[in-house]
Scaffold this active site. Structure first.
Site, PDB file in Angstrom:
ATOM      1  N   ASP A 134      11.176   5.136  -9.311  1.00 17.22           N
ATOM      2  CA  ASP A 134      10.927   5.679 -10.645  1.00 17.22           C
ATOM      3  C   ASP A 134      11.594   7.031 -10.869  1.00 17.22           C
ATOM      4  O   ASP A 134      11.937   7.388 -12.001  1.00 17.22           O
ATOM      5  CB  ASP A 134       9.418   5.820 -10.888  1.00 17.22           C
ATOM      6  CG  ASP A 134       8.748   4.491 -11.197  1.00 17.22           C
ATOM      7  OD1 ASP A 134       9.441   3.458 -11.142  1.00 17.22           O
ATOM      8  OD2 ASP A 134       7.536   4.478 -11.480  1.00 17.22           O
ATOM      9  N   LYS A 177      -0.640  -3.975  -3.557  1.00 19.47           N
ATOM     10  CA  LYS A 177      -1.945  -3.361  -3.260  1.00 19.47           C
ATOM     11  C   LYS A 177      -1.957  -1.967  -3.869  1.00 19.47           C
ATOM     12  O   LYS A 177      -1.460  -1.011  -3.285  1.00 19.47           O
ATOM     13  CB  LYS A 177      -2.212  -3.288  -1.755  1.00 19.47           C
ATOM     14  CG  LYS A 177      -3.577  -2.696  -1.405  1.00 19.47           C
ATOM     15  CD  LYS A 177      -3.807  -2.693   0.099  1.00 19.47           C
ATOM     16  CE  LYS A 177      -5.168  -2.099   0.443  1.00 19.47           C
ATOM     17  NZ  LYS A 177      -5.214  -0.638   0.224  1.00 19.47           N
ATOM     18  N   SER A 195       0.819  -1.216   0.000  1.00 15.26           N
ATOM     19  CA  SER A 195       0.000   0.000   0.000  1.00 15.26           C
ATOM     20  C   SER A 195       0.853   1.267   0.000  1.00 15.26           C
ATOM     21  O   SER A 195       1.596   1.515  -0.937  1.00 15.26           O
ATOM     22  CB  SER A 195      -0.954  -0.051   1.190  1.00 15.26           C
ATOM     23  OG  SER A 195      -1.973   0.909   1.078  1.00 15.26           O
TER      24      SER A 195
END
Length: 410
Positions: free
Chosen positions: A320, A334, A309
């Site tokens: 990223d 999730k 999560s």
């Protein structure tokens, strides 16, 4: 002739409107219990991420369920839960008053119980352990991430909602609860019943120390949950350690408050997208880094199957954006966002309102995030973190003391 047709049409129209008024349920005709049900229905109708409602006709569902017996609050809760079950989404659920209060306590400070973060495995509807809380009775009993809780005090968890299962594991300090657990390796003979004594679970989300055993000092920060205090505590740790390099340990961090995950990412990023959100209309929103980071020192993040999560939002954002290297195992997966809605009787509803994507537009739901360096290891106790048996930690040290990672970070 035309005039006669007009009056006939008008008469039919008036009769139709009258009949609809006569048969339509009026607001004042609803009981107190039905009004609570209708409020729950409206919350989902306005907010749920899937506008097809899992292929259910949501208006027809309303008309069918309003006819069910709701003679008291417990029957009303049962009807609401039956309605929500049609969505086949374990994260959209009713939180009865005790469960709702416990969730609020959970994100703010402490609780009393065995110390487990749990979820519902959508593949088999079994209660699955995301992670035991560090230092908790559950961790001491040997429960691991991905274990299944099959029974609680002899009651099959397949017959319980997720919140009912959590409620049965909570209780006064010193009392015992019996958990039937299937070990994470899923061996046929791995089922055992454990007697666990409940205790006070302190939810201090951050542990930090300076590891000076290597050629250069490494700041180690373990973040166990994204509670209301998480970002502030991580910020304090960064400033207190003032290290030339950092390890951020998100292993077995099940998530928590979305905003805490976003704000924690901003501690490490000067600019760039942190996460994209996608609502039911497919509208893309985003959260950006908009403040100066506290440090630009090289960073390695440790992740595993219990990293879920908000932890995945933070990991994906820093990976990223090229701010951190991920070491460990593929994360939980999730990629859904829930909002909490309070009902007038102190209960609440958690509703999946959006999906999220990493800055590279990767949907990680049920897939997880792949680390840059995969290092598998058996679960270890908190006391073993940073030792030679902690292979993931040792890989992080190797990377942070290599010239290559330092050069890439600069």
């Amino acid at each position: 002739m035309i005039k006669k047709a007009f009056w006939v049409s008008l008469l039919v129209f008036v009769c139709l409107i009258s009949s609809l008024w006569f048969f339509a349920p009026r607001a004042e005709a609803f009981t107190k219990e039905q009004k609570l049900f209708l409020q729950s229905w409206r919350i989902v109708n306005r907010s749920y991420v899937d506008e097809s409602f899992n292929g259910e006709n949501w208006w027809f569902t309303r008309e069918e369920f309003i006819k069910k017996p709701m003679r008291d609050r417990q029957e009303t809760y049962d009807v609401i839960e039956e309605m929500l079950a049609l969505l086949d989404d374990p994260f959209t659920r009713l939180l009865r008053p005790k469960a709702y209060k416990s969730l609020q306590v959970n994100t703010s400070g402490e609780l009393f119980g065995v110390g487990l973060q749990i979820s519902l495995d959508p593949q088999n509807n079994l209660v699955e352990v995301i992670t035991p809380i560090v230092g908790s009775p559950a961790e001491s009993a040997g429960i691991h991430p991905r274990d299944y809780i099959l029974e609680i005090d002899g009651v099959a968890t397949s017959t319980l909602t997720l919140d009912a299962a959590a409620e049965k594991m909570r209780g006064p300090v010193g009392t015992t609860v019996f958990l039937t657990v299937e070990n994470h390796d899923r061996d046929a003979d791995s089922i055992q019943t454990l007697a666990i004594v409940r205790d006070r679970i302190t939810l201090n989300p951050v542990y930090a120390n300076l590891d000076e055993r290597n050629e250069k000092a490494i700041g180690y920060i373990r973040l166990s949950e994204f509670s209301a205090q998480a970002t502030q505590e991580v910020a304090h740790a960064i400033m207190d350690l003032n290290a030339p390099a950092y390890i951020l340990d998100l292993r077995n961090n099940p998530g928590g408050l979305l905003q805490a995950g976003i704000e924690t990412a901003r501690l490490w990023l000067d600019d760039g997208t942190i996460v994209y959100t996608v609502n039911r209309q497919g509208t893309l929103g985003s959260f950006e880094a908009n403040t100066r980071s506290l440090t630009d020192a090289p960073l390695v993040i440790l992740v595993n199957q219990g990293t879920a999560s908000a932890s995945e939002i933070l990991s994906g954002a820093l990976q990223d954006n090229g701010r951190a290297v991920l070491v460990g195992e593929t994360t939980y997966g999730k990629g859904l966002i829930q909002s909490l809605f309070e009902l007038p009787d102190d209960s609440g509803i958690a509703v999946t309102v959006a999906k999220y994507e990493t800055p590279n537009h990767t949907d990680i739901n049920k897939l997880g995030i792949e680390p840059d360096f995969v290092v598998e290891q058996e679960p270890i106790a908190f006391s073993q973190v940073g030792t030679k048996v902690d292979l993931q930690y040792q890989k992080a040290i190797e990377l942070l003391t290599s010239k290559r990672l330092v050069a890439d970070a600069v």
